[in-house]
Write an enzyme that holds these catalytic residues in place. Structure first.
Site, short mmCIF file in Angstrom:
data_model
loop_
_atom_site.label_atom_id
_atom_site.label_comp_id
_atom_site.label_asym_id
_atom_site.label_seq_id
_atom_site.Cartn_x
_atom_site.Cartn_y
_atom_site.Cartn_z
N ASP A 82 -4.11 -7.78 14.39
CA ASP A 82 -3.43 -7.74 13.10
C ASP A 82 -1.93 -7.99 13.32
OD1 ASP A 82 -3.17 -7.21 10.34
OD2 ASP A 82 -2.83 -5.06 10.68
N ASN A 228 -7.48 -4.68 4.28
CA ASN A 228 -6.97 -3.90 5.41
C ASN A 228 -6.67 -2.46 5.02
OD1 ASN A 228 -6.92 -6.36 6.68
ND2 ASN A 228 -4.73 -6.38 7.09
P1 13P Z 1 -2.15 0.30 4.77
O1 13P Z 1 -1.41 0.94 5.92
O2 13P Z 1 -1.41 0.39 3.50
O3 13P Z 1 -3.54 0.79 4.67
O4 13P Z 1 -2.21 -1.27 5.11
C1 13P Z 1 -2.93 -1.72 6.21
C2 13P Z 1 -2.61 -3.12 6.53
O5 13P Z 1 -2.43 -3.94 5.68
C3 13P Z 1 -2.55 -3.46 7.96
O6 13P Z 1 -2.14 -4.79 8.15
#
Ligand code: 13P
Length: 277
Positions: A82, A228
């Site tokens: 990510d 996500n």
């Molecule tokens: P949150 O931390 O708001 O759940 O978002 C996760 C995210 O988008 C990781 O890239």
């Protein structure tokens, strides 16, 4: 062997009008908890770790653990980097065997974001891995640092997809990482203007923590087939660890909390339908 390319998961999710939950993990407990949730609901899932988290969870340790969990899972699991910020880190993830990588060039000028995303897409193709990119700016970084949210321009997003051929595109629509201040106001009109113009590319909703079930469903209906979740899991796992009577009790509580958060979100994002398996 249940390790799978993210693109395949997203195509199946699109066909079934649901989204695949992409859960950030930073420990063995979180990995096991998320996989248990996916198995219990018989629904594929994405395990992901952000580059910014690697100082806490080194890639050469967490990566193989994520891959081992995916390979041994009873459901298909993709393993994704990510917010990859550097080619070096993305290359290392691919070398380890990640089946998907994100290049986050959202803070670069548009032309540079396109050019660098194309290079990463070429690199990932050599490994048979999927690629996610980002356009617009999602508010706050994954660590909660201030970053002013900026909605994607739908015309630019359509052009970005055409010129990069990415499998997944994080489209900023007023969403933010971390805990929202107030109720999130998502700009669904941005997605509406992109409908039918981005081929097979799935849209990705970052900043899933704090978004309402109704908004999740609307986002999915408009092409957000990867969602996500990070902060909700980290907060629940931290909370669950409080007051544990010993290490093993803490470990079990942490895995249980990660599982519960994943179960709740997979339930909203949609359960895999048997017919398509
Ligand atoms: P949150 O931390 O708001 O759940 O978002 C996760 C995210 O988008 C990781 O890239």
């Amino acid at each position: 062997m249940s390790l799978i390319n993210m693109k395949e998961l997203l195509a199946e999710a699109r066909a079934q009008n649901r989204a695949v939950g992409a859960f950030s993990v930073s420990s063995m407990e979180m990995i096991c908890g998320v996989v248990r949730a996916a198995e219990a609901l018989d629904t594929p899932v994405i395990l992901q770790v952000a580059q910014v988290r690697l100082p806490h969870s080194p890639l050469h340790v967490i990566g193989p653990a994520m891959l081992a969990a995916a390979r041994n899972a009873q459901v298909p699991v993709a393993v994704h980097l990510d917010h990859g910020m550097t080619e070096d880190c993305i290359r290392k993830a691919l070398d380890i065997g990640f089946t998907s990588v994100m290049f986050d060039g959202s803070r670069l000028p548009m032309e540079e974001n396109i050019a660098r995303t194309r290079e990463i897409a070429r690199l990932a193709a050599r490994y048979g891995a999927s690629v996610e990119a980002e356009i617009g700016v999602v508010g706050k970084t994954e660590t909660g640092a201030a970053l002013t949210a900026q909605c994607a321009d739908p015309e630019e997003a359509v052009r970005f997809v055409a010129e990069t051929g990415v499998d997944a595109l994080a489209v900023a629509i007023g969403n933010a990482h971390g805990v929202y201040e107030g109720t999130p106001e998502l700009r669904f009109d941005v997605l509406e203007r992109m409908q039918g113009r981005c081929g097979d590319t799935a849209f990705v909703l970052h900043g899933g923590t704090g978004i309402s079930d109704e908004d999740f469903r609307r986002a999915i209906s408009l092409g957000m087939h990867k969602i996500n979740i990070a902060t909700a899991s980290f907060m629940a796992v931290h909370q669950a660890a409080q007051g544990a009577k010993d290490y093993f009790d803490m470990s079990a509580r942490m895995a249980g909390a990660a599982e519960a958060v994943a179960r709740q979100h997979i339930g909203i994002f949609g359960i895999r339908k048997e017919a398509a398996t």
